[in-house]
Scaffold this motif. Structure first.
Motif, PDB file in Angstrom:
ATOM      1  N   LEU A   8       0.800  -1.207  -0.040  1.00 43.80           N
ATOM      2  CA  LEU A   8      -0.107   0.030  -0.009  1.00 43.80           C
ATOM      3  C   LEU A   8       0.883   1.176  -0.180  1.00 43.80           C
ATOM      4  N   LEU A   9       2.005   1.117   0.727  1.00 42.44           N
ATOM      5  CA  LEU A   9       2.933   2.480   0.898  1.00 42.44           C
ATOM      6  C   LEU A   9       3.753   2.600  -0.539  1.00 42.44           C
ATOM      7  N   GLY A  10       3.918   1.499  -1.231  1.00 45.04           N
ATOM      8  CA  GLY A  10       4.610   1.430  -2.429  1.00 45.04           C
ATOM      9  C   GLY A  10       3.415   2.284  -3.579  1.00 45.04           C
ATOM     10  N   LEU A  11       2.094   1.624  -3.479  1.00 43.14           N
ATOM     11  CA  LEU A  11       1.168   2.210  -4.343  1.00 43.14           C
ATOM     12  C   LEU A  11       1.027   3.809  -4.210  1.00 43.14           C
ATOM     13  N   GLY A  12       0.934   4.209  -2.978  1.00 44.51           N
ATOM     14  CA  GLY A  12       0.613   5.627  -2.507  1.00 44.51           C
ATOM     15  C   GLY A  12       1.817   6.203  -3.039  1.00 44.51           C
ATOM     16  N   LEU A  13       3.026   6.067  -2.685  1.00 42.41           N
ATOM     17  CA  LEU A  13       4.233   6.706  -3.060  1.00 42.41           C
ATOM     18  C   LEU A  13       4.407   6.668  -4.705  1.00 42.41           C
ATOM     19  N   GLY A  14       4.135   5.734  -5.361  1.00 45.38           N
ATOM     20  CA  GLY A  14       3.940   5.642  -6.805  1.00 45.38           C
ATOM     21  C   GLY A  14       3.185   6.619  -7.351  1.00 45.38           C
ATOM     22  N   ILE A  15       1.843   6.691  -6.803  1.00 50.15           N
ATOM     23  CA  ILE A  15       0.984   7.825  -7.346  1.00 50.15           C
ATOM     24  C   ILE A  15       1.375   9.078  -7.102  1.00 50.15           C
ATOM     25  N   LEU A  16       2.010   9.466  -5.933  1.00 48.84           N
ATOM     26  CA  LEU A  16       2.500  10.713  -5.485  1.00 48.84           C
ATOM     27  C   LEU A  16       3.412  11.222  -6.337  1.00 48.84           C
ATOM     28  N   VAL A  17       4.745  10.125  -6.811  1.00 48.86           N
ATOM     29  CA  VAL A  17       5.532  10.414  -7.557  1.00 48.86           C
ATOM     30  C   VAL A  17       5.227  10.555  -9.078  1.00 48.86           C
TER      31      VAL A  17
END
Length: 406
Positions: A8-17
């Protein structure tokens, strides 16, 4: 930190980046996307040996051909019923949201149509003329068929002749499970690298004009998962919806980011066996079959998008035409099995079945990747729910309070 939280963190950071790099998508495509491709390649690397070995062991552990036929009948019946419900939900939401009403988008793109194979041809193609060719090409239906024959044949031999064969593939399956666990430890990084380029390339701007389609599809997917799957699992397997969704969350998130049911298969098998307690025999049969023919999320998407195309062109679909969409999408979920771009082929089939302009499919092209994430996620959740339901009806489900073997 649990793997699900990391993903979930990877998904959120991916969207942010991805949002940060919206103005410079080349950076995301050049420097981030290769890591996502690497993660996908690692998953694809283990699909064929994992499915092949686990199906042989699964068929051998069932042993009884009648029992295998019974499980197969239940599985296909479950998938067809849930697919029909899914496309009905899609049509209802399409009528309620009216995503294409008032839109005047010029359609100039030409669609290269690709006919889906006839259902009879698909069924005949299940039985491989050259099983080794099927293995090399990754034809899942043929791999399933050949593996089942090998498993049944091995159990029909005297123990001293059949056991070494079964033991070899049992060992291979266990090795593949270990490799799967290693690859899944890289999932947070893979998910990040897959999502960031998608967001950076599309950005929020391209999504806004077709936001109603996206909202309708995502609401439909959530409703189908919560109402249909959790109800089935609660009624048949006596597993609470919270425990069910928590148990299969790694598979759902992997499907959401990779948009590949087959690519998520190793994760799905691991989740249902370790977290839901589904037996090896049932999971090894139901999940590979589901990854090939179960397209609930895709069928729901067909319903919404068919109405969207009709509304854009100012056409009203009668009740009989909407029933035709339900029937076509349900049968196409099997008829397009194993065909690349099955979702697109199904959409052209559905649009043609009710006489809508085929060019309308081009309108969905810009947001198809965003829709694909939701529909693949639902497809995989449907596979895992089927595994739990079939295992429960066969008495092969170890409930959460029991010790679950890996």
């Amino acid at each position: 930190m649990q793997l699900t939280t990391k993903i979930l963190l990877g998904l959120g950071l991916g969207i942010l980046v991805g949002l940060i790099l919206t103005g410079s998508p080349d950076i995301a495509t050049t420097y981030i996307k290769p890591f996502g491709t690497l993660f996908l390649n690692l998953i694809k690397m283990i699909i064929v040996p994992l499915v092949f070995s686990s199906l042989i062991v699964g068929a051998a552990s069932v042993g009884d051909v009648k029992k295998l036929g019974r499980i197969g009948g239940k599985t296909v019946g479950y998938y067809l019923c849930t697919t029909a419900i899914a496309v009905t939900i899609g049509l209802i939401l399409g009528n309620v949201f009216e995503p294409g009403a008032g839109m005047t988008i010029p359609v100039t793109a030409e669609i290269a149509t690709k006919e889906a194979p006839a259902l009879v041809d698909t069924l005949l193609n299940i039985f491989p003329k050259n099983p080794l060719k099927g293995l090399v090409e990754g034809n899942m239906l043929q791999i399933i068929c050949f593996a089942l024959f090998l498993g049944i044949g091995a159990t029909s031999l005297p123990e001293e002749k059949g056991k070494p064969f079964i033991d070899f593939f049992d060992s291979l399956a266990e090795i593949m499970y270990k490799i799967t666990a290693f690859i899944m430890s890289l999932a947070p990084y893979g998910v990040f690298a897959l999502i960031a380029p998608v967001v950076a390339t599309n950005g929020p701007a391209v999504l806004l004009p077709l936001l109603k389609v996206i909202i309708a599809v995502y609401i439909g997917c959530i409703l189908h998962a919560v109402l249909v799957y959790s109800s089935a699992v609660k009624a048949f397997a006596k597993i609470s919806p919270i425990k069910f969704f928590k148990g299969i969350m790694p598979a759902a998130l992997t499907a959401f980011s990779t948009t590949s049911s087959s690519g998520t298969l190793p994760v799905s098998i691991k989740c249902v066996r370790e977290n839901l307690g589904v037996s090896e025999g049932v999971s090894s049969f139901v999940l590979p079959l589901g990854a090939t023919i179960n397209m609930d999320g895709t069928a729901l998407y067909q319903g919404v998008c068919a109405l969207f195309v009709a509304q854009v062109y100012g056409l009203d679909l009668s009740m009989s035409q909407q029933l035709t969409i339900i029937l076509t999408a349900t049968l196409a979920s099997i008829g397009t099995a194993g065909v690349p771009g099955a979702g697109f082929i199904m959409l052209t089939m559905v649009v043609k079945s009710v006489g809508l302009p085929l060019e309308g499919v081009a309108l969905i092209g810009g947001i198809d990747r965003v829709l694909d994430m939701a529909r693949t996620c639902v497809n995989v959740i449907g596979d895992t729910s089927a595994a739990a339901v079939i295992a429960a009806t066969e008495g092969e489900l170890h409930y959460p309070d029991e010790k679950i073997s890996a």
